[in-house]
Design a protein around this motif. Structure first.
Motif, PDB file in Angstrom:
ATOM      1  N   UNK A 179       0.519  -1.006   0.322  1.00 16.86           N
ATOM      2  CA  UNK A 179       0.201  -0.166   0.015  1.00 16.86           C
ATOM      3  C   UNK A 179       0.582   0.811  -0.486  1.00 16.86           C
ATOM      4  N   UNK A 180      -0.144   2.299  -0.198  1.00 15.27           N
ATOM      5  CA  UNK A 180       0.464   3.369  -1.207  1.00 15.27           C
ATOM      6  C   UNK A 180       0.256   4.676  -0.330  1.00 15.27           C
ATOM      7  N   UNK A 181       0.606   5.498   0.037  1.00 14.33           N
ATOM      8  CA  UNK A 181       0.562   7.336   0.327  1.00 14.33           C
ATOM      9  C   UNK A 181       0.615   8.041  -1.039  1.00 14.33           C
ATOM     10  N   UNK A 182      -0.521   8.353  -1.496  1.00 12.95           N
ATOM     11  CA  UNK A 182      -0.578   8.855  -3.344  1.00 12.95           C
ATOM     12  C   UNK A 182       0.623  10.073  -3.887  1.00 12.95           C
ATOM     13  N   UNK A 183       1.080  10.543  -2.139  1.00 14.32           N
ATOM     14  CA  UNK A 183       2.337  12.213  -2.300  1.00 14.32           C
ATOM     15  C   UNK A 183       3.050  11.253  -1.862  1.00 14.32           C
ATOM     16  N   UNK A 184       3.474   9.658  -2.139  1.00 12.74           N
ATOM     17  CA  UNK A 184       4.699   9.104  -1.726  1.00 12.74           C
ATOM     18  C   UNK A 184       5.489   8.441  -3.197  1.00 12.74           C
ATOM     19  N   UNK A 185       4.307   8.690  -4.087  1.00 12.04           N
ATOM     20  CA  UNK A 185       4.941   8.368  -5.514  1.00 12.04           C
ATOM     21  C   UNK A 185       4.952   9.284  -6.274  1.00 12.04           C
ATOM     22  N   UNK A 186       4.312  10.396  -6.036  1.00 15.83           N
ATOM     23  CA  UNK A 186       4.743  11.631  -6.743  1.00 15.83           C
ATOM     24  C   UNK A 186       6.094  11.541  -7.146  1.00 15.83           C
ATOM     25  N   UNK A 187       6.211  12.047  -8.071  1.00 11.56           N
ATOM     26  CA  UNK A 187       7.556  12.018  -8.414  1.00 11.56           C
ATOM     27  C   UNK A 187       8.602  11.472  -9.206  1.00 11.56           C
ATOM     28  N   UNK A 188       7.981   9.827  -9.135  1.00  7.48           N
ATOM     29  CA  UNK A 188       8.520   8.339  -9.251  1.00  7.48           C
ATOM     30  C   UNK A 188       8.793   8.744 -10.641  1.00  7.48           C
ATOM     31  N   UNK A 189       9.917   8.011 -11.070  1.00  7.62           N
ATOM     32  CA  UNK A 189       9.622   7.827 -12.770  1.00  7.62           C
ATOM     33  C   UNK A 189       9.132   6.655 -12.891  1.00  7.62           C
ATOM     34  N   UNK A 190       8.444   6.436 -14.345  1.00  7.05           N
ATOM     35  CA  UNK A 190       7.766   5.619 -14.899  1.00  7.05           C
ATOM     36  C   UNK A 190       7.992   5.064 -16.563  1.00  7.05           C
ATOM     37  N   UNK A 191       7.874   3.975 -16.111  1.00  4.44           N
ATOM     38  CA  UNK A 191       9.106   2.852 -17.534  1.00  4.44           C
ATOM     39  C   UNK A 191       7.787   1.799 -17.002  1.00  4.44           C
ATOM     40  N   UNK A 192       8.015   1.518 -18.404  1.00 10.55           N
ATOM     41  CA  UNK A 192       7.342  -0.324 -19.239  1.00 10.55           C
ATOM     42  C   UNK A 192       8.290  -0.843 -18.526  1.00 10.55           C
ATOM     43  N   UNK A 193       7.552  -2.359 -18.435  1.00 12.49           N
ATOM     44  CA  UNK A 193       7.899  -3.295 -18.443  1.00 12.49           C
ATOM     45  C   UNK A 193       9.154  -4.199 -19.830  1.00 12.49           C
ATOM     46  N   UNK A 194       8.652  -3.395 -20.405  1.00 14.50           N
ATOM     47  CA  UNK A 194      10.075  -3.511 -21.510  1.00 14.50           C
ATOM     48  C   UNK A 194      11.381  -1.965 -21.540  1.00 14.50           C
ATOM     49  N   UNK A 195      11.387  -1.159 -20.693  1.00 15.90           N
ATOM     50  CA  UNK A 195      12.447  -0.169 -20.310  1.00 15.90           C
ATOM     51  C   UNK A 195      11.569   1.157 -20.725  1.00 15.90           C
ATOM     52  N   UNK A 196      10.405   1.088 -21.573  1.00 18.60           N
ATOM     53  CA  UNK A 196      10.807   2.251 -22.356  1.00 18.60           C
ATOM     54  C   UNK A 196      10.264   3.540 -20.820  1.00 18.60           C
ATOM     55  N   UNK A 197      10.211   4.315 -21.322  1.00 18.03           N
ATOM     56  CA  UNK A 197      10.679   5.862 -19.826  1.00 18.03           C
ATOM     57  C   UNK A 197       8.826   6.148 -20.351  1.00 18.03           C
ATOM     58  N   UNK A 198       8.208   6.708 -20.286  1.00 18.86           N
ATOM     59  CA  UNK A 198       7.195   7.572 -19.805  1.00 18.86           C
ATOM     60  C   UNK A 198       6.711   8.651 -19.101  1.00 18.86           C
ATOM     61  N   UNK A 199       7.436   9.003 -17.861  1.00 18.96           N
ATOM     62  CA  UNK A 199       7.750  10.271 -17.833  1.00 18.96           C
ATOM     63  C   UNK A 199       7.211  10.275 -16.787  1.00 18.96           C
ATOM     64  N   UNK A 200       7.332  10.949 -15.916  1.00 21.68           N
ATOM     65  CA  UNK A 200       7.289  11.265 -13.815  1.00 21.68           C
ATOM     66  C   UNK A 200       5.769  10.930 -13.054  1.00 21.68           C
TER      67      UNK A 200
END
Length: 170
Positions: free
Chosen positions: A100-121
């Motif tokens: 479980x996560x607090x939403x605020x803790x997720x803000x700013x994290x990098x997001x990548x696909x399982x194939x390693x494609x960067x989608x943003x933050x």
């Protein structure tokens, strides 16, 4: 985990309740009365003045929460507080349960696909009722259901990374 002293917006003053200085609050905690568990509060007036207060007491009145701030004794004082935002330090919240996560803790994290494609933050999250949605901003804005393990495969705070099973073209 990043920046645990970050402030978390928990609610705001919406008006007076009666004439003896009681305050109607809007709370965004779950359950909404949990706002009283997290103190001290950092309150910021609409003009930007901040004050730290402790010892706030309150109750649920049905449509709103009703609170009593130390030193606030009359309706006029409360009306001047309308729109005041209520914050707490992130460290005032209990640790989340596993997976479980607090939403605020997720803000700013990098997001990548399982194939390693960067989608943003991670920009922010919101709830649809059926599930939460993570808003990712990169070359464009994407809204990805925060459903584990279907779409969100992993969250790694050490690596500052959320891995998702998502088509980068979508």
């Amino acid at each position: 985990m990043k920046d645990i002293e970050r402030r978390i917006l928990l609610g705001r003053v919406v008006g007076a309740f009666g004439v003896r200085g009681e305050i109607k609050l809007e709370s965004w905690t779950e359950p909404r009365s949990a706002i009283f568990r997290y103190q001290p509060w950092i309150v910021r007036s609409p003009s930007g003045v901040e004050t730290t207060i402790e010892g706030v007491r309150g109750r649920d009145s049905g449509k709103h929460l009703v609170a009593r701030f130390p030193g606030v004794e009359d309706r006029d004082t409360v009306e001047a507080m309308r729109g005041t935002e209520i914050y707490v330090a992130r460290s005032a919240l209990p640790p989340p349960k596993p997976d479980e996560y607090y939403w605020v803790d997720l803000e700013g994290l990098d997001v990548k696909t399982t194939e390693g494609v960067a989608l943003g933050q991670v920009s922010h999250l919101f709830s649809t009722g059926a599930n939460d949605v993570v808003v990712v901003r990169g070359d464009r804005e994407r809204m990805i259901p925060f459903v584990q393990p279907d779409f969100v495969k992993s969250v790694d705070f050490e690596a500052n990374l959320v891995v998702v099973d998502w088509d980068p073209e979508f």
